[in-house]
Write a protein that holds these residues in place. Structure first.
Motif, short mmCIF file in Angstrom:
data_model
loop_
_atom_site.label_atom_id
_atom_site.label_comp_id
_atom_site.label_asym_id
_atom_site.label_seq_id
_atom_site.Cartn_x
_atom_site.Cartn_y
_atom_site.Cartn_z
N GLN A 115 19.72 -34.43 24.56
CA GLN A 115 18.57 -34.62 25.35
C GLN A 115 18.38 -36.21 25.42
O GLN A 115 18.01 -36.77 24.32
CB GLN A 115 17.18 -33.87 24.83
N PRO A 152 18.10 -30.37 21.83
CA PRO A 152 16.87 -31.19 22.33
C PRO A 152 16.66 -32.20 21.22
O PRO A 152 15.96 -32.16 20.28
CB PRO A 152 16.00 -29.89 22.11
N HIS A 204 11.19 -39.61 20.14
CA HIS A 204 10.44 -40.52 19.32
C HIS A 204 11.29 -40.87 18.11
O HIS A 204 10.63 -40.61 16.96
CB HIS A 204 9.14 -39.79 18.86
N SER A 239 9.86 -42.36 14.76
CA SER A 239 8.87 -41.68 13.97
C SER A 239 9.23 -40.82 12.84
O SER A 239 10.61 -40.39 12.92
CB SER A 239 8.12 -40.41 14.88
N ALA A 277 8.69 -38.16 11.60
CA ALA A 277 8.89 -36.73 11.85
C ALA A 277 10.17 -36.32 12.60
O ALA A 277 10.47 -35.30 12.60
CB ALA A 277 7.49 -36.31 12.91
N TYR A 318 13.16 -32.86 12.11
CA TYR A 318 13.39 -31.96 13.18
C TYR A 318 14.79 -32.21 13.57
O TYR A 318 15.73 -31.31 14.02
CB TYR A 318 12.38 -32.62 14.51
N GLU A 341 17.58 -30.24 11.55
CA GLU A 341 17.21 -28.72 11.88
C GLU A 341 17.86 -28.50 13.29
O GLU A 341 18.74 -27.56 13.31
CB GLU A 341 16.06 -27.94 11.80
N GLU A 342 17.95 -29.31 14.04
CA GLU A 342 18.60 -29.02 15.43
C GLU A 342 20.14 -29.29 15.47
O GLU A 342 20.94 -28.38 15.90
CB GLU A 342 18.21 -30.14 16.43
N LEU A 360 21.54 -26.08 13.84
CA LEU A 360 21.49 -24.90 14.76
C LEU A 360 22.78 -25.21 15.74
O LEU A 360 23.61 -24.55 16.08
CB LEU A 360 20.35 -25.01 15.59
N VAL A 364 10.63 -30.70 23.34
CA VAL A 364 11.03 -29.88 22.42
C VAL A 364 11.87 -28.75 22.95
O VAL A 364 12.25 -27.97 22.29
CB VAL A 364 10.25 -29.58 21.05
N ARG A 405 11.29 -21.04 17.35
CA ARG A 405 11.94 -22.20 16.27
C ARG A 405 10.97 -23.08 16.10
O ARG A 405 10.71 -24.07 16.45
CB ARG A 405 13.11 -22.88 17.17
N HIS A 431 10.42 -25.34 13.99
CA HIS A 431 10.60 -26.54 13.38
C HIS A 431 10.15 -27.52 14.88
O HIS A 431 9.91 -28.73 14.49
CB HIS A 431 11.89 -26.96 12.92
N ARG A 432 10.37 -27.14 16.13
CA ARG A 432 10.09 -27.67 17.18
C ARG A 432 8.68 -27.81 17.29
O ARG A 432 8.22 -28.91 17.57
CB ARG A 432 10.72 -27.04 18.38
N TYR A 487 7.59 -30.34 14.38
CA TYR A 487 7.85 -31.85 14.93
C TYR A 487 6.55 -32.57 15.74
O TYR A 487 6.20 -33.53 15.30
CB TYR A 487 9.04 -32.03 15.82
N ASP A 496 3.69 -32.63 13.12
CA ASP A 496 3.83 -33.84 12.11
C ASP A 496 3.55 -35.18 12.86
O ASP A 496 2.76 -35.78 12.27
CB ASP A 496 5.31 -33.91 11.76
N GLN A 497 3.84 -35.40 14.07
CA GLN A 497 3.57 -36.46 14.83
C GLN A 497 1.97 -36.62 15.05
O GLN A 497 1.41 -37.53 14.96
CB GLN A 497 4.03 -36.40 16.32
#
Lengths: 373, 440
Positions: free
Chosen positions: A94, A119, A123, A126, A128, A132, A135-136, A139, B152, B161, B163-164, B167, B170-171
């Motif tokens: 993305q 995806p 950001h 960040s 965060a 994320y 994990e992507e 997958l 996401v 999912r 974790h999306r 994310y 968390d922000q």
């Protein structure tokens, strides 16, 4: 020595077909340099960046509204015309909305066995973003493993990371050589060396890069005349750069995704392999669509300009590219503050070389005006 | 087609809607007079979160503000010129250009100088969102800025999912740290929880209002809906907006029960797509001469509305967490609910594939009993024009008549009124509808 890169660039489809035949491996077309090639290479897949052909076309009008960038339309046109008929799959990480349309329309209208939408976080600044993305990537690794029919192991990942790192390190060395007062290669040669690496087997490409690096000392050095830098969005328009350099200048470095943004930083290997890959992509010189809230591109561009002795910057962007358009005034202002003149040009599928030549001539003349008077 | 004449009457809550909008812009401008705070951000920002800073924190959401500028064509022209003179491209988001112009001219569309925000609280799904306020910070001195990436993937995938969703959460947590730093205030979780409940109430009620338009005759027309949905884009997490939407929902239910039409001569139902050219809303009145009513759009329904599949297979308002009994007692719970709730927003799904939007539009066409669709190829907004050409193909493939017109929501130089009317004439003719007085 650089002819091989030019040949690969010209015959990229033949190369990929031959690679498939030779290795029996799968080929994935990808739409953005945020795609973690390490994982594809770990799976024995050849990643091939989908680029346009810089030819007028009429096949994308029903699929992408004309206000979207010419690059995304040119890329989709390649698919609709069947030029990538050897692909086993396509994917995107993305990034901007424009190129995403080329991907989604391709999935819909061009038969392909496998597709993947990664995806990727926008950001990237960040804290965060890392968990994320990790994990992507997990997958994604599983999906690729399932597709090729065998799980991707740590050893595979290590190989993928090492292959990409060696390739990127060689390109960094090549760019280092361009800092010289008399660079051993011109901008067209450098660009072809990078962009061909986006669709040639990385190991093979690195071998060619190493051979070129070994031969640089014996190369005839070039008087660069005016040292230029290219800044902007995707640009693999060879004719344009050739024209600029024929006007009395040499492109010595760049900030775009067919240049330094693609290879600038390496993965720092570690036990957490996916974390290491994530760190690399989160901290690479960003595409403007991911460069916020802080605009980190400006100090990076100024640093490149300083270290490569740049006298002028050509700011190039694909027409309708909003993220670049939002950055351009700030970049031009920052360059001006440092006393570096810039020329802004907008890219379309084809480039008006005549008009651009007039503007480039005037720009170069302006840079040398101080010497004249 | 036979002439019909449904009963019609003005909305009783219309004056209240106008009052809320007027007060919103005044509250923002005057916030500093009483020691309050002003923040700027997008219409999709999580406005519930800054509400934890206190009751005197007022937003100015940029898209509806820019649409207000666009409605004033003289002011809009000056704003666009000011932005262009500063070196920004003409093909950038026209909301953004209008907004920047207002800032550059130091003119507030509602009178006086442009009220500088104390901080920026943005979210990002379209390429322009985060860049919008990055440029604002170029033009103004360093205004504290925080932006949440919400891109996401489609909700159907994200809810499986986690974790999306995490994310985003968390922000949000980090965003609250930012808010405390930027304002020096202590954050109040009780206010956050109240605001999240308001958001859910407001957006669910708006979806129900939109769903009531399935009725023939439609109790609301889209031009009217623009003036109502905008409140959700201004401050969906405020109690006033949530209360108003519930009041509006009750009134629209009553209109449905009594057969009150928005347009008394309704004989044809369409929807539009994306933002309209705000300076030319009269094209909707032009359509009504044919008895053609735009009963909404994915844009008016789904930009703010929260939806779900109902047990009977229809599309209706999403059940609020309060009605579902979902616990919301801590900051983390409230943020998770807010993230999950917002990710289901229909107008966010097409960012990942035009086919998700086409499916939704076809569903609307069926459930709202449409005769056709009007697609606005909107040069002013790349986010909501994303995939629009593929939407056109999908709707045509499904057998739905489609009219396309090109324009720009916020730059009237890119809209051709006469050409659009001609297209409407042709479209009506293709649907077998004659202009009054021309019936065979």
């Amino acid at each position: 020595m650089t002819e091989r890169f030019a040949e690969w660039y010209k015959t990229r489809h033949d190369y990929a077909r031959a690679w498939k035949e030779r290795t029996g491996g799968k080929v994935v077309g990808y739409f953005c340099t945020y795609v973690p090639e390490e994982i594809l290479i770990a799976a024995g897949v050849l990643p091939v960046r989908i680029l346009g052909s810089h030819e007028p076309q009429s096949v994308t009008e029903p699929h992408i509204f004309g206000m979207f960038c010419p690059f995304c339309r040119d890329c989709l046109a390649q698919g609709l015309k069947g030029r990538y008929d050897y692909l086993d799959g396509i994917m995107i990480a993305q990034s901007c909305l424009h190129i995403r349309q080329a991907f989604t329309s391709w999935v819909q209208h061009v038969p392909v066995g496998w597709s993947y939408y990664l995806p990727f976080p926008n950001h990237v600044q960040s804290r965060a973003a890392r968990p994320y993305l990790v994990e992507e990537l997990r997958l994604f690794k599983e999906a690729v493993g399932a597709w090729v029919g065998r799980p991707i192991t740590d050893a595979d990942l290590d190989r993928g990371i090492a292959t990409c790192n060696e390739f990127r390190s060689a390109l960094r060395e090549l760019y280092e050589s361009r800092k010289a007062e008399h660079p051993p290669l011109n901008g067209v040669e450098a660009m072809l060396a990078v962009v061909s690496g986006q669709f040639v087997d990385k190991t093979e490409h690195t071998t060619a890069l190493r051979q070129l690096l070994d031969a640089l000392d014996g190369r005839e050095r070039r008087d660069p005349k005016i040292r230029l830098m290219l800044v902007g969005s995707e640009d693999d328009d060879v004719e344009f750069i050739r024209m600029v350099e024929a006007c009395g200048a040499t492109v010595v470095t760049d900030d775009h995704c067919t240049g330094t943004r693609y290879f600038w930083n390496n993965v720092e290997p570690g036990e957490d392999r996916l974390g290491a890959i994530a760190d690399r992509y989160l901290t690479r010189p960003p595409c403007p669509s991911k460069d916020w809230p802080t605009r980190s591109r400006v100090p990076h561009i100024l640093d490149l300009a300083d270290r490569w002795g740049v006298q002028g910057v050509v700011v190039l962007q694909q027409k309708f590219c909003d993220p670049h358009e939002a950055d351009t005034p700030a970049i031009i202002a920052a360059l001006r503050e440092k006393g570096i003149p810039s020329l802004f040009l907008e890219l379309d599928v084809t480039v008006p070389v005549g008009q651009f030549k007039t503007r480039t001539d005037a720009f170069l003349e302006m840079i040398t005006a101080d010497d004249l008077f | 087609m036979a002439n019909v004449a449904y009963p019609t009457e003005p909305l009783k809550c219309w004056a209240r809607a106008k009052e809320l909008r007027q007060r919103y812009y005044e509250d923002y401008a005057k916030a500093h007079d009483t020691g309050g705070l002003r923040w700027a951000g997008g219409a999709w920002s999580f406005d519930a979160i800054p509400m934890g800073l206190g009751p005197d924190v007022y937003p100015l959401t940029s898209e509806p503000y820019a649409a207000s500028i666009a409605f004033n064509r003289e002011f809009s022209k000056r704003c666009l010129e000011a932005t262009e003179a500063k070196g920004y491209a003409r093909d950038l988001c026209s909301y953004m250009r209008n907004y920047w112009g207002s800032l550059l001219l130091n003119e507030y569309a509602f009178g006086g100088p442009f009220p500088r925000p104390d901080f920026i609280w943005q979210d990002h799904i379209c390429c322009s969102h985060a860049k919008w306020y990055q440029v604002v910070r170029d033009l103004e001195d360093d205004i504290p800025y925080y932006c949440i990436d919400v891109a996401v993937g489609p909700y159907e995938e994200a809810r499986d999912r986690q974790h999306r969703v995490q994310y985003i959460v968390d922000q949000m947590h980090q965003g609250i740290e930012f808010l405390e730093r930027a304002t020096g205030r202590t954050y109040d979780d009780a206010r956050l929880i109240e605001a999240v409940k308001n958001d859910c109430r407001a957006t669910s009620a708006w979806a129900e209002v939109s769903a009531l338009n399935k009725t023939i005759p439609a109790p609301l027309d889209e031009k009217t809906m623009y003036a109502l949905y905008v409140l959700g884009t201004l401050h969906k997490a405020s109690r006033d907006v949530a209360d108003f939407y519930e009041e509006l929902r009750d009134e629209v239910r009553d209109r449905v029960a009594r057969g009150i039409a928005a347009v008394p001569n309704e004989i044809c139902r369409v929807i539009t797509d994306t933002q309209p050219p705000w300076g030319f809303l009269k094209i909707f009145r032009y359509m009504e001469k044919y008895g053609c009513v735009s009963v909404g759009s994915l844009y008016t329904f789904g930009l703010i509305g929260a939806w779900e599949d109902k047990p009977n297979g229809t599309w209706g308002p999403r059940t609020t967490p309060m009605a579902a009994g979902t616990p919301m007692e801590t900051r983390d719970q409230a943020l998770h609910i807010l993230a999950d709730w917002t990710l289901s927003r229909p107008e966010w799904q097409h960012f990942y594939s035009p086919h998700l939007k086409s499916q939704l539009m076809l569903r609307i066409a069926k459930e709202w009993q449409l005769q056709g669709v009007m697609l606005h190829y909107n040069r002013g907004c790349e986010g909501l024009s994303l995939g629009i050409a593929e939407n056109r193909l999908a709707l045509i493939d499904a057998g739905l008549p489609v009219m396309v017109f090109e324009g720009n929501m916020g730059d009237d130089s890119e809209f051709d009124e006469d050409a659009t009317k001609n297209r409407i004439d042709s479209f009506m003719e293709s649907l077998g509808i004659k202009r009054p007085g021309e019936e065979l």
